[in-house]
Design an enzyme around this catalytic site. Structure first.
Site, PDB file in Angstrom:
ATOM      1  N   VAL A  89       0.872  -1.182   0.000  1.00 37.54           N
ATOM      2  CA  VAL A  89       0.000   0.000   0.000  1.00 37.54           C
ATOM      3  C   VAL A  89       0.906   1.228   0.000  1.00 37.54           C
ATOM      4  O   VAL A  89       1.681   1.431   0.953  1.00 37.54           O
ATOM      5  CB  VAL A  89      -0.938   0.018   1.223  1.00 37.54           C
ATOM      6  CG1 VAL A  89      -1.750   1.309   1.246  1.00 37.54           C
ATOM      7  CG2 VAL A  89      -1.870  -1.192   1.207  1.00 37.54           C
ATOM      8  N   HIS A  91       3.139   4.176   6.041  1.00 41.10           N
ATOM      9  CA  HIS A  91       2.523   3.679   7.276  1.00 41.10           C
ATOM     10  C   HIS A  91       3.537   2.867   8.056  1.00 41.10           C
ATOM     11  O   HIS A  91       4.482   2.313   7.502  1.00 41.10           O
ATOM     12  CB  HIS A  91       1.288   2.826   6.976  1.00 41.10           C
ATOM     13  CG  HIS A  91       1.555   1.681   6.052  1.00 41.10           C
ATOM     14  ND1 HIS A  91       1.626   1.834   4.684  1.00 41.10           N
ATOM     15  CD2 HIS A  91       1.801   0.365   6.295  1.00 41.10           C
ATOM     16  CE1 HIS A  91       1.883   0.664   4.124  1.00 41.10           C
ATOM     17  NE2 HIS A  91       2.012  -0.242   5.072  1.00 41.10           N
ATOM     18  N   MET A  92       3.286   2.807   9.335  1.00 49.96           N
ATOM     19  CA  MET A  92       4.102   2.044  10.269  1.00 49.96           C
ATOM     20  C   MET A  92       3.246   0.886  10.792  1.00 49.96           C
ATOM     21  O   MET A  92       2.107   1.103  11.200  1.00 49.96           O
ATOM     22  CB  MET A  92       4.509   2.994  11.410  1.00 49.96           C
ATOM     23  CG  MET A  92       5.344   2.411  12.491  1.00 49.96           C
ATOM     24  SD  MET A  92       5.614   3.684  13.780  1.00 49.96           S
ATOM     25  CE  MET A  92       6.943   4.637  13.061  1.00 49.96           C
ATOM     26  N   HIS A  93       3.789  -0.330  10.729  1.00 44.76           N
ATOM     27  CA  HIS A  93       3.118  -1.476  11.353  1.00 44.76           C
ATOM     28  C   HIS A  93       3.523  -1.523  12.819  1.00 44.76           C
ATOM     29  O   HIS A  93       4.724  -1.425  13.133  1.00 44.76           O
ATOM     30  CB  HIS A  93       3.563  -2.789  10.710  1.00 44.76           C
ATOM     31  CG  HIS A  93       3.214  -2.946   9.266  1.00 44.76           C
ATOM     32  ND1 HIS A  93       2.227  -3.806   8.821  1.00 44.76           N
ATOM     33  CD2 HIS A  93       3.726  -2.363   8.148  1.00 44.76           C
ATOM     34  CE1 HIS A  93       2.154  -3.750   7.500  1.00 44.76           C
ATOM     35  NE2 HIS A  93       3.059  -2.886   7.068  1.00 44.76           N
TER      36      HIS A  93
HETATM   37  P1  5GP Z   1       2.632  -2.979   3.455  1.00 44.48           P
HETATM   38  O1  5GP Z   1       2.783  -4.354   2.840  1.00 44.48           O
HETATM   39  O2  5GP Z   1       2.355  -1.938   2.396  1.00 44.48           O
HETATM   40  O3  5GP Z   1       3.733  -2.593   4.388  1.00 44.48           O
HETATM   41  O4  5GP Z   1       1.354  -3.088   4.391  1.00 44.48           O
HETATM   42  C1  5GP Z   1       0.061  -2.899   3.925  1.00 44.48           C
HETATM   43  C2  5GP Z   1      -0.858  -3.534   4.930  1.00 44.48           C
HETATM   44  O5  5GP Z   1      -2.156  -3.034   4.686  1.00 44.48           O
HETATM   45  C3  5GP Z   1      -0.943  -5.064   4.811  1.00 44.48           C
HETATM   46  O6  5GP Z   1      -0.528  -5.656   6.037  1.00 44.48           O
HETATM   47  C4  5GP Z   1      -2.408  -5.315   4.502  1.00 44.48           C
HETATM   48  O7  5GP Z   1      -2.924  -6.454   5.184  1.00 44.48           O
HETATM   49  C5  5GP Z   1      -3.082  -4.038   4.951  1.00 44.48           C
HETATM   50  N1  5GP Z   1      -4.277  -3.686   4.213  1.00 44.48           N
HETATM   51  C6  5GP Z   1      -4.443  -3.715   2.868  1.00 44.48           C
HETATM   52  N2  5GP Z   1      -5.673  -3.293   2.540  1.00 44.48           N
HETATM   53  C7  5GP Z   1      -6.288  -2.970   3.714  1.00 44.48           C
HETATM   54  C8  5GP Z   1      -7.589  -2.465   4.013  1.00 44.48           C
HETATM   55  O8  5GP Z   1      -8.431  -2.222   3.156  1.00 44.48           O
HETATM   56  N3  5GP Z   1      -7.876  -2.267   5.327  1.00 44.48           N
HETATM   57  C9  5GP Z   1      -6.970  -2.525   6.309  1.00 44.48           C
HETATM   58  N4  5GP Z   1      -7.362  -2.300   7.571  1.00 44.48           N
HETATM   59  N5  5GP Z   1      -5.736  -3.009   6.060  1.00 44.48           N
HETATM   60  C10 5GP Z   1      -5.406  -3.219   4.774  1.00 44.48           C
END
Ligand code: 5GP
Ligand code: ZN
Length: 115
Positions: free
Chosen positions: A97, A101-103
């Site tokens: 995404v 963002h920070m997890h």
């Molecule tokens: P990334 O891989 O970009 O670091 O993390 C993106 C995160 O966004 C993933 O862990 C994924 O599960 C989460 N995610 C993707 N789409 C949505 C959504 O529509 N709602 C929520 N709450 N999380 C989402």
């Protein structure tokens, strides 16, 4: 707001999110596919594609993500057990995404290794 960004849509209330924290600068909501018992995404309201798109003028806002993380960890009662903060940057690092963002991950033992 970036029109095709799913996190901008969550922040704008156009699609649902399970919010756990909000202030004037950042929001936090539960990951839709959690990989730990506590898995929260902390994002600035302002859209940035990734860390690759920030500069020095963004430091107060980005620093605030850490303050929010600390408050959320306390709220989730994981401060003592510990938590991991992760910012994936670029597709090669697993970013899916492209709204920075920070997890915040907690609630299960994590190895010393990051990957
Ligand atoms: P990334 O891989 O970009 O670091 O993390 C993106 C995160 O966004 C993933 O862990 C994924 O599960 C989460 N995610 C993707 N789409 C949505 C959504 O529509 N709602 C929520 N709450 N999380 C989402
Ligand atoms: Zn966005």
């Amino acid at each position: 707001m970036t029109s095709d960004c799913i996190f901008c849509k969550i922040i704008a209330g156009e699609i649902p999110g399970q919010f756990v924290y909000q202030d004037e600068q950042v929001v936090a909501f539960r990951d839709i596919h959690p990989i730990a018992p506590t898995h929260i995404l902390i994002a600035p309201r302002k859209h940035f594609d990734s860390v690759h798109h920030v500069d020095a003028s963004d430091e107060p806002l980005l620093g605030h993500l850490f303050t929010a993380a600390r408050l959320i960890a306390e709220q989730e009662k994981v401060s003592q057990s510990g938590y991991r903060l992760v910012v994936n940057t670029g597709a090669g690092a697993g970013q899916t995404v492209f709204h920075i963002h920070m997890h915040l991950l907690a609630g299960k033992p994590m190895s010393d290794k990051l990957v």
